[in-house]
Design a protein around this motif. Structure first.
Motif, PDB file in Angstrom:
ATOM      1  N   ALA A 197       0.808  -1.223   0.000  1.00 36.47           N
ATOM      2  CA  ALA A 197       0.000   0.000   0.000  1.00 36.47           C
ATOM      3  C   ALA A 197       0.839   1.271   0.000  1.00 36.47           C
ATOM      4  O   ALA A 197       0.295   2.371  -0.058  1.00 36.47           O
ATOM      5  CB  ALA A 197      -0.932  -0.010   1.215  1.00 36.47           C
ATOM      6  N   GLY A 198       2.166   1.128   0.082  1.00 36.34           N
ATOM      7  CA  GLY A 198       3.035   2.309   0.126  1.00 36.34           C
ATOM      8  C   GLY A 198       2.901   3.088   1.417  1.00 36.34           C
ATOM      9  O   GLY A 198       3.028   4.312   1.429  1.00 36.34           O
ATOM     10  N   LEU A 199       2.670   2.360   2.523  1.00 32.48           N
ATOM     11  CA  LEU A 199       2.412   3.015   3.809  1.00 32.48           C
ATOM     12  C   LEU A 199       3.533   2.833   4.827  1.00 32.48           C
ATOM     13  O   LEU A 199       3.296   2.866   6.023  1.00 32.48           O
ATOM     14  CB  LEU A 199       1.092   2.483   4.396  1.00 32.48           C
ATOM     15  N   GLY A 200       4.744   2.647   4.353  1.00 35.27           N
ATOM     16  CA  GLY A 200       5.868   2.550   5.281  1.00 35.27           C
ATOM     17  C   GLY A 200       6.023   1.164   5.866  1.00 35.27           C
ATOM     18  O   GLY A 200       5.795   0.166   5.200  1.00 35.27           O
ATOM     19  N   ASP A 201       6.410   1.116   7.155  1.00 38.99           N
ATOM     20  CA  ASP A 201       6.657  -0.170   7.795  1.00 38.99           C
ATOM     21  C   ASP A 201       6.069  -0.213   9.193  1.00 38.99           C
ATOM     22  O   ASP A 201       5.602   0.791   9.719  1.00 38.99           O
ATOM     23  CB  ASP A 201       8.151  -0.512   7.791  1.00 38.99           C
ATOM     24  N   ILE A 202       6.128  -1.383   9.782  1.00 41.37           N
ATOM     25  CA  ILE A 202       5.514  -1.614  11.089  1.00 41.37           C
ATOM     26  C   ILE A 202       6.088  -0.692  12.165  1.00 41.37           C
ATOM     27  O   ILE A 202       5.358  -0.226  13.032  1.00 41.37           O
ATOM     28  CB  ILE A 202       5.622  -3.110  11.484  1.00 41.37           C
ATOM     29  N   GLY A 203       7.390  -0.431  12.100  1.00 37.71           N
ATOM     30  CA  GLY A 203       8.027   0.433  13.091  1.00 37.71           C
ATOM     31  C   GLY A 203       7.526   1.867  13.051  1.00 37.71           C
ATOM     32  O   GLY A 203       7.508   2.557  14.068  1.00 37.71           O
ATOM     33  N   GLN A 204       7.108   2.333  11.893  1.00 41.44           N
ATOM     34  CA  GLN A 204       6.561   3.689  11.786  1.00 41.44           C
ATOM     35  C   GLN A 204       5.177   3.777  12.418  1.00 41.44           C
ATOM     36  O   GLN A 204       4.823   4.807  12.990  1.00 41.44           O
ATOM     37  CB  GLN A 204       6.466   4.103  10.314  1.00 41.44           C
ATOM     38  N   HIS A 205       4.392   2.712  12.294  1.00 41.53           N
ATOM     39  CA  HIS A 205       3.021   2.727  12.799  1.00 41.53           C
ATOM     40  C   HIS A 205       2.918   2.293  14.256  1.00 41.53           C
ATOM     41  O   HIS A 205       2.032   2.764  14.970  1.00 41.53           O
ATOM     42  CB  HIS A 205       2.139   1.831  11.924  1.00 41.53           C
ATOM     43  N   PHE A 206       3.818   1.397  14.676  1.00 44.08           N
ATOM     44  CA  PHE A 206       3.766   0.848  16.038  1.00 44.08           C
ATOM     45  C   PHE A 206       5.162   0.838  16.648  1.00 44.08           C
ATOM     46  O   PHE A 206       5.727  -0.226  16.924  1.00 44.08           O
ATOM     47  CB  PHE A 206       3.195  -0.583  16.006  1.00 44.08           C
ATOM     48  N   PRO A 207       5.762   1.999  16.881  1.00 43.57           N
ATOM     49  CA  PRO A 207       7.146   2.038  17.362  1.00 43.57           C
ATOM     50  C   PRO A 207       7.305   1.385  18.742  1.00 43.57           C
ATOM     51  O   PRO A 207       6.447   1.535  19.613  1.00 43.57           O
ATOM     52  CB  PRO A 207       7.464   3.529  17.425  1.00 43.57           C
ATOM     53  N   ASP A 208       8.421   0.678  18.910  1.00 43.43           N
ATOM     54  CA  ASP A 208       8.668   0.010  20.193  1.00 43.43           C
ATOM     55  C   ASP A 208       9.094   0.997  21.276  1.00 43.43           C
ATOM     56  O   ASP A 208       9.328   0.601  22.415  1.00 43.43           O
ATOM     57  CB  ASP A 208       9.680  -1.124  20.045  1.00 43.43           C
ATOM     58  N   THR A 209       9.162   2.248  20.925  1.00 40.65           N
ATOM     59  CA  THR A 209       9.450   3.295  21.916  1.00 40.65           C
ATOM     60  C   THR A 209       8.166   3.797  22.578  1.00 40.65           C
ATOM     61  O   THR A 209       8.235   4.563  23.534  1.00 40.65           O
ATOM     62  CB  THR A 209      10.168   4.481  21.245  1.00 40.65           C
ATOM     63  N   GLU A 210       7.017   3.364  22.088  1.00 38.06           N
ATOM     64  CA  GLU A 210       5.736   3.794  22.657  1.00 38.06           C
ATOM     65  C   GLU A 210       5.189   2.719  23.585  1.00 38.06           C
ATOM     66  O   GLU A 210       4.971   1.584  23.181  1.00 38.06           O
ATOM     67  CB  GLU A 210       4.730   4.110  21.548  1.00 38.06           C
ATOM     68  N   GLU A 211       4.964   3.115  24.810  1.00 34.97           N
ATOM     69  CA  GLU A 211       4.510   2.193  25.848  1.00 34.97           C
ATOM     70  C   GLU A 211       3.154   1.575  25.505  1.00 34.97           C
ATOM     71  O   GLU A 211       2.875   0.441  25.889  1.00 34.97           O
ATOM     72  CB  GLU A 211       4.386   2.966  27.157  1.00 34.97           C
ATOM     73  N   ARG A 212       2.319   2.269  24.754  1.00 35.81           N
ATOM     74  CA  ARG A 212       0.984   1.735  24.451  1.00 35.81           C
ATOM     75  C   ARG A 212       1.034   0.461  23.611  1.00 35.81           C
ATOM     76  O   ARG A 212       0.056  -0.269  23.548  1.00 35.81           O
ATOM     77  CB  ARG A 212       0.100   2.783  23.778  1.00 35.81           C
ATOM     78  N   TRP A 213       2.180   0.202  22.967  1.00 34.91           N
ATOM     79  CA  TRP A 213       2.297  -1.008  22.162  1.00 34.91           C
ATOM     80  C   TRP A 213       2.950  -2.163  22.940  1.00 34.91           C
ATOM     81  O   TRP A 213       3.078  -3.256  22.412  1.00 34.91           O
ATOM     82  CB  TRP A 213       3.092  -0.750  20.881  1.00 34.91           C
ATOM     83  N   ARG A 214       3.340  -1.925  24.200  1.00 36.71           N
ATOM     84  CA  ARG A 214       3.952  -2.988  24.996  1.00 36.71           C
ATOM     85  C   ARG A 214       2.959  -4.140  25.165  1.00 36.71           C
ATOM     86  O   ARG A 214       1.810  -3.942  25.533  1.00 36.71           O
ATOM     87  CB  ARG A 214       4.384  -2.482  26.372  1.00 36.71           C
ATOM     88  N   ASP A 215       3.420  -5.341  24.864  1.00 36.16           N
ATOM     89  CA  ASP A 215       2.618  -6.570  24.963  1.00 36.16           C
ATOM     90  C   ASP A 215       1.381  -6.554  24.066  1.00 36.16           C
ATOM     91  O   ASP A 215       0.429  -7.303  24.304  1.00 36.16           O
ATOM     92  CB  ASP A 215       2.230  -6.862  26.417  1.00 36.16           C
ATOM     93  N   ALA A 216       1.389  -5.697  23.047  1.00 34.62           N
ATOM     94  CA  ALA A 216       0.240  -5.605  22.140  1.00 34.62           C
ATOM     95  C   ALA A 216       0.005  -6.929  21.418  1.00 34.62           C
ATOM     96  O   ALA A 216       0.949  -7.650  21.090  1.00 34.62           O
ATOM     97  CB  ALA A 216       0.468  -4.499  21.115  1.00 34.62           C
ATOM     98  N   ASP A 217      -1.242  -7.230  21.188  1.00 36.60           N
ATOM     99  CA  ASP A 217      -1.647  -8.390  20.404  1.00 36.60           C
ATOM    100  C   ASP A 217      -1.409  -8.042  18.930  1.00 36.60           C
ATOM    101  O   ASP A 217      -2.017  -7.116  18.396  1.00 36.60           O
ATOM    102  CB  ASP A 217      -3.124  -8.660  20.661  1.00 36.60           C
ATOM    103  N   SER A 218      -0.529  -8.777  18.282  1.00 37.20           N
ATOM    104  CA  SER A 218      -0.183  -8.471  16.895  1.00 37.20           C
ATOM    105  C   SER A 218      -1.371  -8.602  15.954  1.00 37.20           C
ATOM    106  O   SER A 218      -1.424  -7.929  14.922  1.00 37.20           O
ATOM    107  CB  SER A 218       0.962  -9.369  16.431  1.00 37.20           C
ATOM    108  N   MET A 219      -2.340  -9.442  16.296  1.00 37.07           N
ATOM    109  CA  MET A 219      -3.536  -9.543  15.464  1.00 37.07           C
ATOM    110  C   MET A 219      -4.342  -8.241  15.529  1.00 37.07           C
ATOM    111  O   MET A 219      -4.968  -7.856  14.539  1.00 37.07           O
ATOM    112  CB  MET A 219      -4.386 -10.738  15.886  1.00 37.07           C
ATOM    113  N   ALA A 220      -4.315  -7.545  16.664  1.00 39.29           N
ATOM    114  CA  ALA A 220      -4.976  -6.238  16.761  1.00 39.29           C
ATOM    115  C   ALA A 220      -4.224  -5.215  15.912  1.00 39.29           C
ATOM    116  O   ALA A 220      -4.837  -4.344  15.279  1.00 39.29           O
ATOM    117  CB  ALA A 220      -5.055  -5.787  18.218  1.00 39.29           C
TER     118      ALA A 220
END
Length: 158
Positions: free
Chosen positions: A53-76
Motif C-alpha cells: 500500500a506504500g504506507l511505510g513499515d511496522i516500526g513507523q506505525h507501532f514504534p517500540d518506543t511507545e509504551e501503548r504497544w507494549r505486549d500488544a496483540d499483533s492480530m490487533a
C-alpha cells in the motif's frame, strides 16, 4: 490495480515467553522476545501489506518506543493496518509467508495458523499460504537463538 509488498521480521527466543505465530499460541517453554507479543509471522505480514500500500513499515506505525504497544496483540495491530488499507480503498488479495524456526516444529500447527491469518485478513484459506523451514543448524535461527518470517502480500485497489 494489484500491488505487491514484501515483509520480513525476526525476534530472539526467550525462556518464559509465549510463542505466538500467526495469532496461534504454540505450547512450550520458550517464546519470542519483543515489545509486543512478538508474533514474527504477523509482523512480516503487516510489513508486506504496508509495503504493497506504500504506507511505510511496522516500526513507523507501532514504534517500540511507545509504551501503548507494549505486549500488544499483533492480530490487533494487523486489524489496524487492514483499516488503514480500507481507508485507501485497498483490500488484501493473497498472502504467502514462510516461518524460519528450528524448534518447535511448526508443521503440526500450520493449518491453525493458516486459518487464523485467513480469518484476520477476511480471505479464503486458499489465498493464505503458510510454509515453514529451519535454519539447518546455521545462523541465529539454526543455533536456536531466534526465529524469522518472510511474507509477500498483494492488495487490490478498488
Amino acid at each position: 490495480m494489484t500491488l505487491a509488498g514484501i515483509g520480513y521480521d525476526s525476534h530472539r527466543l526467550q525462556e518464559g515467553r509465549r510463542l505466538v505465530l500467526g495469532g496461534v499460541e504454540i505450547p512450550g517453554e520458550i517464546g519470542l522476545a519483543g515489545h509486543s507479543d512478538a508474533d514474527v509471522l504477523v509482523h512480516a505480514v503487516i510489513d508486506a501489506l504496508l509495503g504493497a500500500a506504500g504506507l511505510g513499515d511496522i516500526g513507523q506505525h507501532f514504534p517500540d518506543t511507545e509504551e501503548r504497544w507494549r505486549d500488544a496483540d499483533s492480530m490487533a495491530l494487523l486489524a489496524h493496518v487492514l483499516d488503514l488499507l480500507g481507508e485507501r480503498g485497498m483490500t488484501p488479495r493473497n498472502v504467502d509467508c514462510t516461518i524460519v524456526l528450528e524448534r518447535p516444529r511448526v508443521g503440526p500447527h500450520r493449518a491453525a495458523i493458516r486459518e487464523s491469518l485467513a480469518r484476520a485478513l477476511a480471505l479464503p484459506a486458499e489465498r493464505v499460504n503458510v510454509k515453514a523451514t529451519t535454519g539447518e543448524g546455521m545462523g541465529f535461527v539454526g543455533r536456536g537463538e531466534g526465529a524469522a518470517a518472510f511474507a509477500i502480500a498483494t492488495v487490490q485497489e478498488q
